[in-house]
Structures are given as structure tokens and as C-alpha cells.
Scaffold this motif. Structure first.
Motif, PDB file in Angstrom:
ATOM      1  N   THR A  68       1.126  -0.910  -0.003  1.00 18.67           N
ATOM      2  CA  THR A  68      -0.309   0.115   0.029  1.00 18.67           C
ATOM      3  C   THR A  68       0.950   1.463  -0.193  1.00 18.67           C
ATOM      4  O   THR A  68       0.712   2.516  -0.283  1.00 18.67           O
ATOM      5  CB  THR A  68      -0.726  -0.222   1.209  1.00 18.67           C
ATOM      6  OG1 THR A  68      -0.142  -0.327   2.082  1.00 18.67           O
ATOM      7  CG2 THR A  68      -1.935  -0.714   0.820  1.00 18.67           C
ATOM      8  N   THR A  69       2.090   1.555   0.378  1.00 20.51           N
ATOM      9  CA  THR A  69       2.862   2.406   0.008  1.00 20.51           C
ATOM     10  C   THR A  69       4.866   1.180   0.565  1.00 20.51           C
ATOM     11  O   THR A  69       4.498   0.796   0.571  1.00 20.51           O
ATOM     12  CB  THR A  69       3.525   2.957   1.518  1.00 20.51           C
ATOM     13  OG1 THR A  69       3.707   2.243   2.783  1.00 20.51           O
ATOM     14  CG2 THR A  69       1.705   3.401   1.787  1.00 20.51           C
ATOM     15  N   SER A  70       5.467   2.581   0.116  1.00 22.79           N
ATOM     16  CA  SER A  70       6.549   1.438   0.298  1.00 22.79           C
ATOM     17  C   SER A  70       7.025   1.108   1.900  1.00 22.79           C
ATOM     18  O   SER A  70       7.648   0.141   1.945  1.00 22.79           O
ATOM     19  CB  SER A  70       7.941   2.978   0.478  1.00 22.79           C
ATOM     20  OG  SER A  70       7.770   3.816   0.722  1.00 22.79           O
ATOM     21  N   ARG A  71       6.885   2.081   2.679  1.00 26.61           N
ATOM     22  CA  ARG A  71       6.843   1.193   4.030  1.00 26.61           C
ATOM     23  C   ARG A  71       5.564   0.363   5.139  1.00 26.61           C
ATOM     24  O   ARG A  71       5.304  -0.446   5.796  1.00 26.61           O
ATOM     25  CB  ARG A  71       7.193   2.046   5.245  1.00 26.61           C
ATOM     26  CG  ARG A  71       8.720   2.244   4.578  1.00 26.61           C
ATOM     27  CD  ARG A  71       8.479   3.686   5.724  1.00 26.61           C
ATOM     28  NE  ARG A  71       7.994   3.587   7.099  1.00 26.61           N
ATOM     29  CZ  ARG A  71       7.583   4.916   7.678  1.00 26.61           C
ATOM     30  NH1 ARG A  71       7.805   5.719   7.335  1.00 26.61           N
ATOM     31  NH2 ARG A  71       6.792   3.876   9.015  1.00 26.61           N
ATOM     32  N   SER A  72       4.336  -0.363   3.343  1.00 31.06           N
ATOM     33  CA  SER A  72       2.586  -1.259   4.124  1.00 31.06           C
ATOM     34  C   SER A  72       2.676  -1.949   3.478  1.00 31.06           C
ATOM     35  O   SER A  72       3.161  -2.099   2.534  1.00 31.06           O
ATOM     36  CB  SER A  72       2.214   0.327   4.230  1.00 31.06           C
ATOM     37  OG  SER A  72       0.637  -0.068   4.494  1.00 31.06           O
ATOM     38  N   VAL A  73       2.163  -3.035   3.775  1.00 34.78           N
ATOM     39  CA  VAL A  73       2.136  -4.543   3.255  1.00 34.78           C
ATOM     40  C   VAL A  73       0.680  -4.858   3.650  1.00 34.78           C
ATOM     41  O   VAL A  73       0.441  -4.823   5.226  1.00 34.78           O
ATOM     42  CB  VAL A  73       2.972  -5.250   3.706  1.00 34.78           C
ATOM     43  CG1 VAL A  73       2.750  -6.552   2.774  1.00 34.78           C
ATOM     44  CG2 VAL A  73       3.893  -5.240   2.984  1.00 34.78           C
ATOM     45  N   GLN A  74      -0.064  -5.251   3.071  1.00 37.53           N
ATOM     46  CA  GLN A  74      -1.251  -6.068   3.732  1.00 37.53           C
ATOM     47  C   GLN A  74      -1.297  -7.306   3.044  1.00 37.53           C
ATOM     48  O   GLN A  74      -1.044  -7.329   1.407  1.00 37.53           O
ATOM     49  CB  GLN A  74      -2.684  -5.046   2.614  1.00 37.53           C
ATOM     50  CG  GLN A  74      -3.865  -5.242   3.119  1.00 37.53           C
ATOM     51  CD  GLN A  74      -4.993  -4.724   2.332  1.00 37.53           C
ATOM     52  OE1 GLN A  74      -5.119  -4.105   1.644  1.00 37.53           O
ATOM     53  NE2 GLN A  74      -6.102  -4.346   3.366  1.00 37.53           N
ATOM     54  N   ARG A  99       0.679  -3.966   7.551  1.00 38.35           N
ATOM     55  CA  ARG A  99       2.105  -4.171   8.472  1.00 38.35           C
ATOM     56  C   ARG A  99       3.009  -3.225   7.999  1.00 38.35           C
ATOM     57  O   ARG A  99       3.047  -2.109   6.734  1.00 38.35           O
ATOM     58  CB  ARG A  99       3.391  -5.163   8.342  1.00 38.35           C
ATOM     59  CG  ARG A  99       4.262  -4.907   9.206  1.00 38.35           C
ATOM     60  CD  ARG A  99       5.015  -5.846   9.320  1.00 38.35           C
ATOM     61  NE  ARG A  99       6.734  -5.720   9.783  1.00 38.35           N
ATOM     62  CZ  ARG A  99       8.057  -5.132   9.096  1.00 38.35           C
ATOM     63  NH1 ARG A  99       7.698  -4.511   7.994  1.00 38.35           N
ATOM     64  NH2 ARG A  99       8.566  -4.986  10.266  1.00 38.35           N
ATOM     65  N   GLN A 100       3.006  -2.154   8.828  1.00 43.52           N
ATOM     66  CA  GLN A 100       3.429  -0.678   9.047  1.00 43.52           C
ATOM     67  C   GLN A 100       4.242  -0.581   9.413  1.00 43.52           C
ATOM     68  O   GLN A 100       4.513   0.294  10.432  1.00 43.52           O
ATOM     69  CB  GLN A 100       2.715   0.919   9.019  1.00 43.52           C
ATOM     70  CG  GLN A 100       1.434   0.565   7.804  1.00 43.52           C
ATOM     71  CD  GLN A 100       0.357   1.702   7.810  1.00 43.52           C
ATOM     72  OE1 GLN A 100      -0.231   2.221   8.381  1.00 43.52           O
ATOM     73  NE2 GLN A 100      -0.096   2.337   6.921  1.00 43.52           N
ATOM     74  N   GLY A 101       5.222  -0.786   9.269  1.00 47.11           N
ATOM     75  CA  GLY A 101       6.660  -1.082  10.451  1.00 47.11           C
ATOM     76  C   GLY A 101       6.542  -1.729  11.242  1.00 47.11           C
ATOM     77  O   GLY A 101       5.887  -2.813  11.764  1.00 47.11           O
ATOM     78  N   GLU A 102       7.104  -1.881  12.750  1.00 44.75           N
ATOM     79  CA  GLU A 102       7.341  -2.685  13.636  1.00 44.75           C
ATOM     80  C   GLU A 102       7.174  -2.175  14.506  1.00 44.75           C
ATOM     81  O   GLU A 102       7.605  -0.603  14.921  1.00 44.75           O
ATOM     82  CB  GLU A 102       9.219  -3.270  14.086  1.00 44.75           C
ATOM     83  CG  GLU A 102       9.262  -3.761  15.302  1.00 44.75           C
ATOM     84  CD  GLU A 102       8.238  -5.099  15.150  1.00 44.75           C
ATOM     85  OE1 GLU A 102       8.269  -5.305  16.144  1.00 44.75           O
ATOM     86  OE2 GLU A 102       8.833  -5.709  13.792  1.00 44.75           O
ATOM     87  N   PRO A 103       5.717  -2.335  15.200  1.00 42.45           N
ATOM     88  CA  PRO A 103       5.339  -1.912  16.707  1.00 42.45           C
ATOM     89  C   PRO A 103       5.883  -1.231  17.475  1.00 42.45           C
ATOM     90  O   PRO A 103       6.120  -0.492  18.309  1.00 42.45           O
ATOM     91  CB  PRO A 103       4.384  -3.130  17.622  1.00 42.45           C
ATOM     92  CG  PRO A 103       4.403  -3.646  15.392  1.00 42.45           C
ATOM     93  CD  PRO A 103       5.596  -4.267  15.183  1.00 42.45           C
ATOM     94  N   VAL A 140       1.371  -3.095  13.387  1.00 43.48           N
ATOM     95  CA  VAL A 140       0.036  -3.732  12.575  1.00 43.48           C
ATOM     96  C   VAL A 140      -1.123  -3.701  12.837  1.00 43.48           C
ATOM     97  O   VAL A 140      -1.340  -3.510  13.873  1.00 43.48           O
ATOM     98  CB  VAL A 140       1.535  -5.392  13.109  1.00 43.48           C
ATOM     99  CG1 VAL A 140       0.173  -6.578  12.610  1.00 43.48           C
ATOM    100  CG2 VAL A 140       2.657  -5.375  12.180  1.00 43.48           C
ATOM    101  N   SER A 141      -1.924  -3.975  12.061  1.00 47.46           N
ATOM    102  CA  SER A 141      -3.528  -3.981  12.273  1.00 47.46           C
ATOM    103  C   SER A 141      -3.953  -5.248  11.616  1.00 47.46           C
ATOM    104  O   SER A 141      -3.614  -5.114  10.695  1.00 47.46           O
ATOM    105  CB  SER A 141      -4.029  -2.642  11.928  1.00 47.46           C
ATOM    106  OG  SER A 141      -3.182  -1.408  12.004  1.00 47.46           O
ATOM    107  N   ALA A 142      -5.594  -5.486  11.995  1.00 42.77           N
ATOM    108  CA  ALA A 142      -6.291  -6.344  11.153  1.00 42.77           C
ATOM    109  C   ALA A 142      -7.394  -5.580  11.043  1.00 42.77           C
ATOM    110  O   ALA A 142      -7.869  -5.098  11.701  1.00 42.77           O
ATOM    111  CB  ALA A 142      -6.364  -7.571  12.521  1.00 42.77           C
ATOM    112  N   ARG A 143      -8.138  -5.890  10.151  1.00 42.20           N
ATOM    113  CA  ARG A 143      -9.301  -5.802   9.923  1.00 42.20           C
ATOM    114  C   ARG A 143     -10.556  -6.592  10.042  1.00 42.20           C
ATOM    115  O   ARG A 143     -10.032  -7.838   8.558  1.00 42.20           O
ATOM    116  CB  ARG A 143      -9.518  -4.756   8.816  1.00 42.20           C
ATOM    117  CG  ARG A 143     -10.775  -4.293   8.277  1.00 42.20           C
ATOM    118  CD  ARG A 143     -11.254  -3.170   6.942  1.00 42.20           C
ATOM    119  NE  ARG A 143     -12.377  -3.006   7.316  1.00 42.20           N
ATOM    120  CZ  ARG A 143     -13.300  -1.731   7.995  1.00 42.20           C
ATOM    121  NH1 ARG A 143     -12.535  -0.992   8.484  1.00 42.20           N
ATOM    122  NH2 ARG A 143     -14.598  -1.461   7.417  1.00 42.20           N
TER     123      ARG A 143
END
Length: 187
Positions: free
Chosen positions: A7-13, A42-46, A52-55
């Protein structure tokens, strides 16, 4: 085949993993399996300020414990949180998306899902009534910290969560988990 979308260079879905979801929900009685689909982002390391998010998509055809109240309530909030966070953690193990779960195997996760993942703080706030027959929920892991205890290491996982119908949030909360981990012995 599962969809993985940057979704961006640092975000993966990560798209819904139906087999993983089915396994995550195995401990629940069939009439209490409310989570029907879930994705992970995932947008980086928490532990370093990332997220890290879930929907998830949910449906509650009927309450598992009480006559129909006509609205989504705190018990259902908690059950839905549990199901989505179990998926989030299992998917994090499988995809190696966040520490320390990126070092576990799925077999280790299945052995730990019920006995080693504990809610230590739970808050929920309801802003408006929500029917609960078809709705969405989101969980964001916003922090991870490790503590040593008498029985080994404990990882504290801080989350924010919310539920709603259509585009309207109805309730939100914060839940902190303690996850028992195996202490690594020095060489």
C-alpha cells in the motif's frame, strides 16, 4: 491464492487467509464463530513506533449466552476482539510481521493460543447502539514491550480497537495483552 498488496513503500497488506482463519476459530463453539474474514496490514515494527493492524468482518446471528438484546454489547465486543487478535497474531507468526511472533512457528502459536495469551487490561466505550448482525472491527497493535518475570519473559502487547457498521464507528477500546514467551538462555 492470497492477495498481498503493497500500500506504500513501508506498508504491506495481507489478504484473508481462510485456512488460517478456520484454524484460529477452532477453539470456539460453531455458534460463537463471529469473525468471517480478516486482513492484516503491516506498517513498520510496533516496538519501534510502527503498527500492525487487522480488519475483520463479523456477523452475530444470535447471542451465544443471552436472549437477543437488540444491540452489540461488551461481551460480544470482547469475543470479537479475541477472535480478531488471535487471527492477527497467527498471521503475524505465519508472515513474520512483528517481533517476537516472527520467531515462532505456527505449531508453537497453536500450542500457546489459549493458555499463554492473556488480557491484562480491557476498556470499551460505546458511542452509539450497533445492531451487530453484520459489522466490521479493527485492531491496531500500537506497542510491544518485554518484561522479565519469575516464570520467564512476558511480552506486553498494547492495542487499540474499534467496531462499527458501514462507515460509522460505534464503539472503541484499548486492550493490553500479556503473552508468555520462552526465555532465551544465554550461550
Amino acid at each position: 491464492m492470497e492477495l498481498i498488496t503493497p500500500t506504500t513503500s513501508r506498508s504491506v497488506q495481507y489478504g484473508c487467509d481462510e485456512q488460517l482463519l478456520e484454524r484460529v476459530l477452532t477453539p470456539y463453539k460453531p455458534h460463537c464463530r463471529y469473525l468471517t474474514a480478516a486482513t492484516l496490514t503491516r506498517q513498520g515494527e510496533p516496538r519501534d513506533g510502527g503498527r500492525v493492524s487487522a480488519r475483520g468482518e463479523f456477523t452475530i446471528p444470535e447471542s451465544c449466552y443471552i436472549d437477543d438484546t437488540g444491540h452489540f454489547n461488551a461481551v460480544e465486543f470482547n469475543l470479537c476482539f479475541n477472535q480478531l487478535v488471535y487471527y492477527l497474531l497467527a498471521k503475524s507468526v505465519k508472515e513474520r510481521t512483528m517481533w517476537p511472533f516472527n520467531t515462532w512457528t505456527l505449531d508453537e502459536y497453536w500450542a500457546r493460543q489459549l493458555p499463554d495469551i492473556l488480557i491484562v487490561d480491557f476498556r470499551s466505550t460505546f458511542r452509539r447502539a450497533m445492531r451487530g448482525h453484520g459489522f466490521w472491527g479493527e485492531i491496531d497493535v500500537v506497542g510491544i514491550d518485554e518484561r522479565d518475570g519469575d516464570g520467564g519473559s512476558i511480552v506486553l502487547v498494547s492495542t487499540l480497537c474499534r467496531y462499527g457498521e458501514e462507515d460509522m464507528p460505534a464503539c472503541h477500546g484499548g486492550v493490553r495483552l500479556a503473552v508468555r514467551t520462552t526465555r532465551t538462555k544465554a550461550a
